[in-house]
Design a protein around this motif. Sequence first.
Motif, PDB file in Angstrom:
ATOM      1  N   ILE A 141      42.899  40.361  28.076  1.00 17.91           N
ATOM      2  CA  ILE A 141      43.163  41.703  27.529  1.00 17.91           C
ATOM      3  C   ILE A 141      42.787  42.770  28.554  1.00 17.91           C
ATOM      4  CG2 ILE A 141      42.368  43.381  25.794  1.00 17.91           C
ATOM      5  CD1 ILE A 141      42.230  40.919  23.835  1.00 17.91           C
ATOM      6  N   LEU A 142      41.639  42.602  29.227  1.00 19.42           N
ATOM      7  CA  LEU A 142      41.229  43.556  30.262  1.00 19.42           C
ATOM      8  C   LEU A 142      42.222  43.586  31.423  1.00 19.42           C
ATOM      9  CD1 LEU A 142      37.382  42.918  30.323  1.00 19.42           C
ATOM     10  CD2 LEU A 142      38.517  45.066  29.718  1.00 19.42           C
ATOM     11  N   LEU A 143      42.763  42.415  31.775  1.00 22.16           N
ATOM     12  CA  LEU A 143      43.763  42.350  32.849  1.00 22.16           C
ATOM     13  C   LEU A 143      45.023  43.113  32.469  1.00 22.16           C
ATOM     14  CD1 LEU A 143      44.850  41.232  35.540  1.00 22.16           C
ATOM     15  CD2 LEU A 143      45.522  39.157  34.295  1.00 22.16           C
ATOM     16  N   VAL A 144      45.529  42.862  31.275  1.00 21.11           N
ATOM     17  CA  VAL A 144      46.738  43.548  30.806  1.00 21.11           C
ATOM     18  C   VAL A 144      46.478  45.052  30.705  1.00 21.11           C
ATOM     19  CG1 VAL A 144      48.312  43.800  28.836  1.00 21.11           C
ATOM     20  CG2 VAL A 144      47.690  41.517  29.654  1.00 21.11           C
ATOM     21  N   TYR A 145      45.312  45.427  30.195  1.00 17.69           N
ATOM     22  CA  TYR A 145      44.958  46.849  30.092  1.00 17.69           C
ATOM     23  C   TYR A 145      44.951  47.507  31.476  1.00 17.69           C
ATOM     24  CZ  TYR A 145      42.206  51.073  29.794  1.00 17.69           C
ATOM     25  OH  TYR A 145      41.781  52.363  29.932  1.00 17.69           O
ATOM     26  N   SER A 146      44.297  46.853  32.448  1.00 13.43           N
ATOM     27  CA  SER A 146      44.177  47.438  33.788  1.00 13.43           C
ATOM     28  C   SER A 146      45.528  47.622  34.463  1.00 13.43           C
ATOM     29  CB  SER A 146      43.293  46.557  34.681  1.00 13.43           C
ATOM     30  OG  SER A 146      41.986  46.536  34.183  1.00 13.43           O
ATOM     31  N   TYR A 163      41.229  38.798  36.164  1.00 11.25           N
ATOM     32  CA  TYR A 163      42.068  37.644  36.492  1.00 11.25           C
ATOM     33  C   TYR A 163      41.188  36.419  36.762  1.00 11.25           C
ATOM     34  CZ  TYR A 163      46.004  35.463  39.105  1.00 11.25           C
ATOM     35  OH  TYR A 163      47.008  34.646  39.559  1.00 11.25           O
ATOM     36  N   PHE A 164      40.185  36.611  37.618  1.00  5.80           N
ATOM     37  CA  PHE A 164      39.261  35.531  37.959  1.00  5.80           C
ATOM     38  C   PHE A 164      38.496  35.069  36.714  1.00  5.80           C
ATOM     39  CE2 PHE A 164      35.190  33.837  39.330  1.00  5.80           C
ATOM     40  CZ  PHE A 164      35.583  32.898  40.279  1.00  5.80           C
ATOM     41  N   GLY A 165      38.017  36.025  35.907  1.00  6.18           N
ATOM     42  CA  GLY A 165      37.294  35.674  34.682  1.00  6.18           C
ATOM     43  C   GLY A 165      38.152  34.896  33.709  1.00  6.18           C
ATOM     44  N   PHE A 166      39.422  35.306  33.578  1.00  9.29           N
ATOM     45  CA  PHE A 166      40.341  34.584  32.690  1.00  9.29           C
ATOM     46  C   PHE A 166      40.480  33.133  33.120  1.00  9.29           C
ATOM     47  CE2 PHE A 166      44.699  32.966  32.163  1.00  9.29           C
ATOM     48  CZ  PHE A 166      44.705  32.813  30.786  1.00  9.29           C
ATOM     49  N   TYR A 167      40.719  32.893  34.414  1.00  3.46           N
ATOM     50  CA  TYR A 167      40.897  31.509  34.875  1.00  3.46           C
ATOM     51  C   TYR A 167      39.599  30.714  34.863  1.00  3.46           C
ATOM     52  CZ  TYR A 167      45.741  32.286  35.843  1.00  3.46           C
ATOM     53  OH  TYR A 167      47.081  32.543  35.683  1.00  3.46           O
TER      54      TYR A 167
END
Length: 195
Positions: free
Chosen positions: A74-79, A117-121
């Motif tokens: 969600i943070l990635l999409v938001y950013s 991105y890194f946190g998601f993976y």
Amino acid sequence: MLNIFFCLGAFLCFFLYDWNETQKKKGVLHFAFMAGCLFWALATVRMLYSGWREVNILKPVQFIWILLSGIFLILLVYSLFFALPVKETYGEKQIENPPVCDEGVYALCRHPGYLWYFGFYLFSFLIFPTLNYLVNAVLLCVLNFIYIWVEDKYFFPSMFSNYEDYKERVPFLIPTKTSIHKCFSTLLSRRKVEL
């Protein structure tokens, strides 16, 4: 093997998009960013599906990893799509050499999307701790790091009018105490204005 093609295809499209935006400005190549997003989504969905097939049963602790990976996504999409004005950032008619966005998550560091991105993976690997998932996740994170480094060094200084000044004020990737403070203070002030 197909997933490696999707991973490489995604970042080839992202590079092509940025190169076109700084060098050629041909409308026909403007699709490259969305094509890269599609390749990236295909690679990630295939990774998640493959991970699910190999793991099959989730332990209670993995629900924490699911929650955390969801937050980072969600943070990635938001950013990428909400912290920046989408039309001006990814639309065909962009402003020539706009100023950088240095508020909110873009006050945190110059490439906050990479952190998410890194946190998601990382957390999705903890859900599906398989060798196949690890190889693909590492490949995507390495490709993304190379991409943001090239953006920061070559593409962004010619795309944004005040990027060199931004580089002096905001850290590349690792937030500092000052940048964290500015991130939260600008997010809170923007929220007050919206209310």
